[in-house]
Design an enzyme around this catalytic site. Structure first.
Site, PDB file in Angstrom:
ATOM      1  N   ASP A   1       0.823  -1.207   0.000  1.00  0.00           N
ATOM      2  CA  ASP A   1       0.000   0.000   0.000  1.00  0.00           C
ATOM      3  C   ASP A   1       0.865   1.268   0.000  1.00  0.00           C
ATOM      4  O   ASP A   1       1.867   1.331   0.708  1.00  0.00           O
ATOM      5  CB  ASP A   1      -0.853  -0.035   1.270  1.00  0.00           C
ATOM      6  CG  ASP A   1      -1.974   0.964   1.255  1.00  0.00           C
ATOM      7  OD1 ASP A   1      -2.897   0.796   0.442  1.00  0.00           O
ATOM      8  OD2 ASP A   1      -1.939   1.908   2.067  1.00  0.00           O
TER       9      ASP A   1
ATOM     10  N   GLU B   1      14.383 -14.781   2.424  1.00  0.00           N
ATOM     11  CA  GLU B   1      14.586 -15.798   3.468  1.00  0.00           C
ATOM     12  C   GLU B   1      13.560 -16.927   3.315  1.00  0.00           C
ATOM     13  O   GLU B   1      13.729 -18.011   3.849  1.00  0.00           O
ATOM     14  CB  GLU B   1      14.411 -15.177   4.869  1.00  0.00           C
ATOM     15  CG  GLU B   1      15.456 -14.133   5.224  1.00  0.00           C
ATOM     16  CD  GLU B   1      15.051 -13.319   6.469  1.00  0.00           C
ATOM     17  OE1 GLU B   1      14.212 -13.782   7.276  1.00  0.00           O
ATOM     18  OE2 GLU B   1      15.584 -12.201   6.613  1.00  0.00           O
TER      19      GLU B   1
HETATM   20  C1  GLC Z   1      -4.140   2.945  -0.894  1.00  0.00           C
HETATM   21  C2  GLC Z   1      -5.331   2.034  -0.848  1.00  0.00           C
HETATM   22  C3  GLC Z   1      -6.530   2.819  -0.432  1.00  0.00           C
HETATM   23  C4  GLC Z   1      -6.286   3.363   0.949  1.00  0.00           C
HETATM   24  C5  GLC Z   1      -4.999   4.175   0.999  1.00  0.00           C
HETATM   25  C6  GLC Z   1      -4.546   4.421   2.401  1.00  0.00           C
HETATM   26  O1  GLC Z   1      -4.246   3.894  -1.881  1.00  0.00           O
HETATM   27  O2  GLC Z   1      -5.484   1.405  -2.098  1.00  0.00           O
HETATM   28  O3  GLC Z   1      -7.716   2.066  -0.471  1.00  0.00           O
HETATM   29  O4  GLC Z   1      -7.371   4.164   1.329  1.00  0.00           O
HETATM   30  O5  GLC Z   1      -3.938   3.538   0.362  1.00  0.00           O
HETATM   31  O6  GLC Z   1      -4.104   3.244   2.999  1.00  0.00           O
END
Ligand code: GLC
Length: 535
Positions: free
Chosen positions: A194, A250
């Site tokens: 993310d 790992e």
């Molecule tokens: C990314 C995710 C989204 C989320 C954001 C914060 O863009 O895809 O859904 O709200 O990060 O974590």
């Protein structure tokens, strides 16, 4: 050359809250996914990416984690998660989890401790300052938020309830790498990462320069009148990708798929030529695709030039944050078939969002009642303006429950009320109906995945774009060893005739496709795969 498995695979994204509800609370869950694994195996995707299901107050629907090694009761238990890994593997598929490393929930114990005082053991686990600098968050407005207890401000790249961790603190890095090890030890095949591009911020907190740019774009995250010079894509983030790769090594060959906003050079810095970085990054520019042969010719040319082997691009047209691909093509199923013919035969890892395989469409909900936190931030902007810019503000609209059949709640749940209403078109658009229709989008995708699994030219081969084709027609060759295929796609409404030197039609989108004496007739929006004999 050893090609890692994750460069040859196909990915299906599951948003657990919306996939299948096994316990009648109106919310999808892990047991629900378990009960649909045979469907996914039958469909033919090789890798499942599961959006977060970890402990979370759900303020950003799971992208705000309060315990990385436990499962939110909304979705089930740790046993369910372990069983899911096991059952996916039994079906010879792979499973990747979503790692939200950049930030935790404001309700994570680490943050509660960190904000309590300036000298507690977790005081340096997040980014704290006495006074905010000029940095803006990714969602607009200052990303600095006042914490009265400590008399300081904490930084959050996304929303205020998602404070950023401080990776310059070795304890934080070690803890997060141990969490990665925890899940790899349980058998997961890797992670989708993310907002990985913001993992490091400038050590000196220098002010970001002014920019005239208002709306951030996929290739350039600057926006809200500010360059993201010191808040994104820092040199330390590229090194971090390599450190994370080492941790994964790992445990064997593991997928690391980055969510990155940045240009080609930046993306390549994360991936690295010798594969010791992330290995895969979404090529997000195509989320804004135009449905023309010219657009895709340029896109593929650019990707082939910028990401030649051993790089591998990721072809993605929808996800849980952006409008569903079918929205961009006036919900025309013929066009959706063509789009997926391209996605599943081009050189790249295809990534499909749940429901995309049946042509699920976006809903339209009023911002004021949204469960997604983002629209509440933009309530003051008229919707017509946001739609015109092409922004997906209310992400609830692309997260409605999976449409399994035409019965109550589309067969997603037997609860009285589902967490989001099912789309009213579920009687016509659902898995049940489309499974029975040989000509459905679902069966087209199933057929394409089968060819892709059987013919390594599609997962491993080189790609050559064809020149001088009739207007609106796109064509490319895929070759691996002795195997050679030609893919032809007609992006226009009118039929086209093409001269073909040789080949046998092994797949076509319409019965009206005819190959006769080296003449191929492609109907409007038709597409075909030809196998070249004796190559
Ligand atoms: C990314 C995710 C989204 C989320 C954001 C914060 O863009 O895809 O859904 O709200 O990060 O974590």
């Amino acid at each position: 050359m050893n090609i890692p498995w994750y460069h040859k695979t196909t990915i299906y994204q599951i948003y657990p809250r919306s996939f299948y509800d096994s316990n009648k609370d109106g919310i999808g869950d892990l047991k629900g996914i378990l009960s649909k694994l045979d469907y996914l195996q039958g469909l033919g995707f090789e890798t499942l990416w599961i959006s977060p299901f970890f402990s979370s107050p759900q303020a950003d629907l799971g992208y705000d984690i309060s315990n990385y090694t436990d499962v939110s009761p909304d979705y089930g238990t740790m046993d369910d998660a372990l069983q899911l890994i096991d059952e996916v593997h039994k079906r010879r598929m792979r499973i990747v989890f979503d790692m939200v490393m950049n930030h935790t929930s404001i309700e994570h114990d680490w943050f509660k401790e960190s904000r309590a005082s300036r000298d507690n053991p977790k005081a340096r686990w997040y980014l704290w300052k006495d006074k905010p600098n000029n940095w803006k968050s990714m969602t607009g407005g200052s990303g600095w938020h006042d914490a009265k207890e400590r008399g300081q401000y904490y930084w959050s790249s996304f929303l205020p309830m998602q404070p950023d961790l401080n990776y310059r603190n070795p304890e934080v890095k070690k803890t997060m790498f141990d969490i990665v090890r925890f899940w790899l030890g349980k058998g997961v095949d890797g992670f989708r990462l993310d907002i990985f591009n913001v993992i490091y911020k400038d050590a000196e907190f220098r002010d970001n320069p002014f920019s005239t740019k208002v709306v951030p774009t996929e290739d350039d995250a600057s926006g809200f009148f500010q360059e993201s010079k010191y808040t994104m894509n820092q040199p330390e983030s590229f090194l971090f990708a390599k450190e994370l790769r080492n941790v994964c090594n790992e445990f064997g060959e593991k997928m690391l798929l980055g969510e990155i906003q940045g240009n080609t050079e930046i993306i390549k810095n994360y991936m690295t030529e010798n594969g010791d970085g992330l290995g895969l990054v979404f090529n997000f520019e195509m989320l804004n695709f135009k449905f023309t042969a010219e657009y895709f010719f340029k896109l593929i040319s650019k990707i082939e030039k910028d990401f030649p082997s051993p790089f591998m691009p990721v072809y993605v047209f929808s996800n849980h944050d952006r409008r569903r691909s079918i929205h961009r093509i006036n919900e025309d199923v013929r066009k959706a078939k063509l789009l997926h013919l391209l996605q599943l035969t081009v050189r790249g890892v295809p990534c499909i969002y749940y429901g995309e395989e049946i042509g699920m469409t976006d809903s339209k909900f009023p911002f004021g009642a949204a469960i997604d936190p983002i629209p509440h931030k933009f309530k003051f902007v008229p919707r017509i303006v946001l739609d015109a810019i092409g922004l997906t503000i209310n992400r609830d609209e692309v997260r409605t429950p999976m449409q399994w059949n035409g019965t109550m709640n589309a067969g997603f749940s037997s609860a009285h009320k589902t967490w989001l209403p099912v789309h009213k078109n579920h009687k016509a658009i659902n898995v049940d109906v489309e499974s029975k229709d040989t000509d459905s989008l679902l069966n087209v995708i199933r057929g394409l995945l089968k060819i892709r699994r059987e013919e390594s030219a599609f997962s491993e081969g080189i790609l050559e774009l064809m020149e001088n084709l009739p207007r609106n027609v796109l064509g490319f060759k895929r070759k691996s060893g002795m195997n050679e295929f030609i893919v032809l796609l007609n992006f226009g409404a009118a039929g086209k005739e093409l001269n073909i030197e040789q080949g046998e039609c092994v797949f076509s989108l319409s019965e009206k496709t005819v190959l006769d004496h080296n003449k191929l007739s492609l109907p409007g929006y038709g597409g075909a795969i030809l196998k070249i004999m004796g190559a």
